[in-house]
Design a protein around this motif. Structure first.
Motif, short mmCIF file in Angstrom:
data_model
loop_
_atom_site.label_atom_id
_atom_site.label_comp_id
_atom_site.label_asym_id
_atom_site.label_seq_id
_atom_site.Cartn_x
_atom_site.Cartn_y
_atom_site.Cartn_z
N MET A 105 13.47 18.66 14.77
CA MET A 105 12.47 18.53 13.72
C MET A 105 12.53 17.15 13.06
SD MET A 105 10.21 20.25 12.10
CE MET A 105 9.36 20.39 10.61
N ILE A 106 13.75 16.73 12.72
CA ILE A 106 13.90 15.44 12.05
C ILE A 106 13.56 14.28 12.98
CG2 ILE A 106 16.34 15.01 12.50
CD1 ILE A 106 16.57 14.22 9.53
N ILE A 107 13.73 14.49 14.28
CA ILE A 107 13.42 13.44 15.26
C ILE A 107 11.92 13.14 15.27
CG2 ILE A 107 13.44 12.90 17.73
CD1 ILE A 107 16.02 14.53 17.92
N LEU A 108 11.11 14.14 15.07
CA LEU A 108 9.67 13.94 15.02
C LEU A 108 9.19 13.49 13.63
CD1 LEU A 108 8.49 17.08 17.01
CD2 LEU A 108 8.51 14.72 17.79
N TYR A 109 9.87 13.95 12.61
CA TYR A 109 9.40 13.72 11.25
C TYR A 109 9.60 12.27 10.79
CZ TYR A 109 7.98 15.03 6.60
OH TYR A 109 7.30 15.13 5.42
N ILE A 110 10.72 11.66 11.13
CA ILE A 110 11.00 10.30 10.66
C ILE A 110 10.00 9.29 11.23
CG2 ILE A 110 12.69 8.42 10.76
CD1 ILE A 110 14.84 10.49 10.25
N PRO A 111 9.72 9.27 12.54
CA PRO A 111 8.71 8.32 13.03
C PRO A 111 7.32 8.58 12.44
CG PRO A 111 10.00 9.14 14.86
CD PRO A 111 10.37 9.94 13.66
N LEU A 112 6.99 9.84 12.24
CA LEU A 112 5.71 10.16 11.64
C LEU A 112 5.65 9.66 10.19
CD1 LEU A 112 2.98 11.58 11.94
CD2 LEU A 112 4.08 13.66 11.11
N ALA A 113 6.74 9.81 9.45
CA ALA A 113 6.79 9.34 8.07
C ALA A 113 6.66 7.82 8.01
CB ALA A 113 8.09 9.79 7.41
N VAL A 114 7.31 7.12 8.92
CA VAL A 114 7.20 5.65 8.96
C VAL A 114 5.76 5.25 9.28
CG1 VAL A 114 7.92 3.60 10.24
CG2 VAL A 114 9.62 5.29 9.54
N LEU A 115 5.13 5.94 10.20
CA LEU A 115 3.75 5.66 10.55
C LEU A 115 2.82 5.90 9.36
CD1 LEU A 115 2.03 4.82 13.03
CD2 LEU A 115 1.66 7.25 13.43
N ILE A 116 3.04 6.98 8.65
CA ILE A 116 2.22 7.28 7.47
C ILE A 116 2.40 6.20 6.41
CG2 ILE A 116 2.00 8.89 5.52
CD1 ILE A 116 2.51 11.16 7.55
N LEU A 117 3.66 5.79 6.16
CA LEU A 117 3.90 4.72 5.18
C LEU A 117 3.23 3.41 5.58
CD1 LEU A 117 7.59 5.31 4.12
CD2 LEU A 117 5.58 5.35 2.64
N TYR A 118 3.25 3.11 6.87
CA TYR A 118 2.59 1.89 7.35
C TYR A 118 1.08 1.93 7.08
CZ TYR A 118 0.65 -1.56 10.52
OH TYR A 118 -0.07 -2.59 11.04
N PHE A 119 0.45 3.04 7.42
CA PHE A 119 -1.00 3.15 7.20
C PHE A 119 -1.35 3.18 5.72
CE2 PHE A 119 -1.20 4.81 11.64
CZ PHE A 119 -1.98 3.78 12.13
N ILE A 120 -0.54 3.83 4.90
CA ILE A 120 -0.78 3.85 3.46
C ILE A 120 -0.67 2.43 2.90
CG2 ILE A 120 0.12 4.64 1.23
CD1 ILE A 120 -1.48 6.77 2.70
N ASN A 121 0.31 1.66 3.38
CA ASN A 121 0.44 0.27 2.92
C ASN A 121 -0.73 -0.59 3.35
OD1 ASN A 121 2.78 0.33 1.37
ND2 ASN A 121 4.09 0.15 3.16
N SER A 122 -1.24 -0.36 4.55
CA SER A 122 -2.40 -1.14 4.97
C SER A 122 -3.64 -0.75 4.15
CB SER A 122 -2.66 -0.96 6.46
OG SER A 122 -3.00 0.36 6.77
N LEU A 123 -3.77 0.52 3.82
CA LEU A 123 -4.88 0.94 2.96
C LEU A 123 -4.72 0.40 1.54
CD1 LEU A 123 -5.31 4.66 4.10
CD2 LEU A 123 -6.89 2.76 4.49
N THR A 124 -3.49 0.34 1.05
CA THR A 124 -3.23 -0.23 -0.27
C THR A 124 -3.57 -1.71 -0.29
OG1 THR A 124 -1.47 1.37 -0.61
CG2 THR A 124 -1.49 -0.53 -2.06
N ASN A 125 -3.25 -2.41 0.79
CA ASN A 125 -3.60 -3.82 0.89
C ASN A 125 -5.12 -4.00 0.86
OD1 ASN A 125 -3.14 -6.58 1.17
ND2 ASN A 125 -3.40 -6.44 3.38
N ALA A 126 -5.83 -3.16 1.58
CA ALA A 126 -7.29 -3.24 1.57
C ALA A 126 -7.84 -2.94 0.18
CB ALA A 126 -7.87 -2.26 2.59
N LEU A 127 -7.23 -2.01 -0.53
CA LEU A 127 -7.65 -1.70 -1.90
C LEU A 127 -7.44 -2.89 -2.82
CD1 LEU A 127 -8.45 0.50 -4.08
CD2 LEU A 127 -5.99 0.75 -4.40
#
Length: 59
Positions: free
Chosen positions: A1-23
């Protein structure tokens, strides 16, 4: 479970940061306020990711 969750969390943080930059660009937030905006959003998203991981893991 944690093996899938950590890369997904990093991906989510990356996209949120790119959206924050656009904002920040769209709303013309001054350069001196942008680190505070990024820090606040990153802390809130991290809390959300940790709480969702705890909920999925322990329920």
């Amino acid at each position: 479970m944690i093996i899938l969750y950590i890369p997904l969390a990093v991906l989510i943080l990356y996209f949120i940061n790119s959206l924050t930059n656009a904002l920040c660009i769209q709303k013309e937030i001054p350069e001196e306020r942008q680190p505070k905006v990024f820090r606040t959003i990153n802390i809130l998203i991290t809390i959300l990711l940790i709480s969702s991981f705890v909920e999925v893991t322990f329920t």
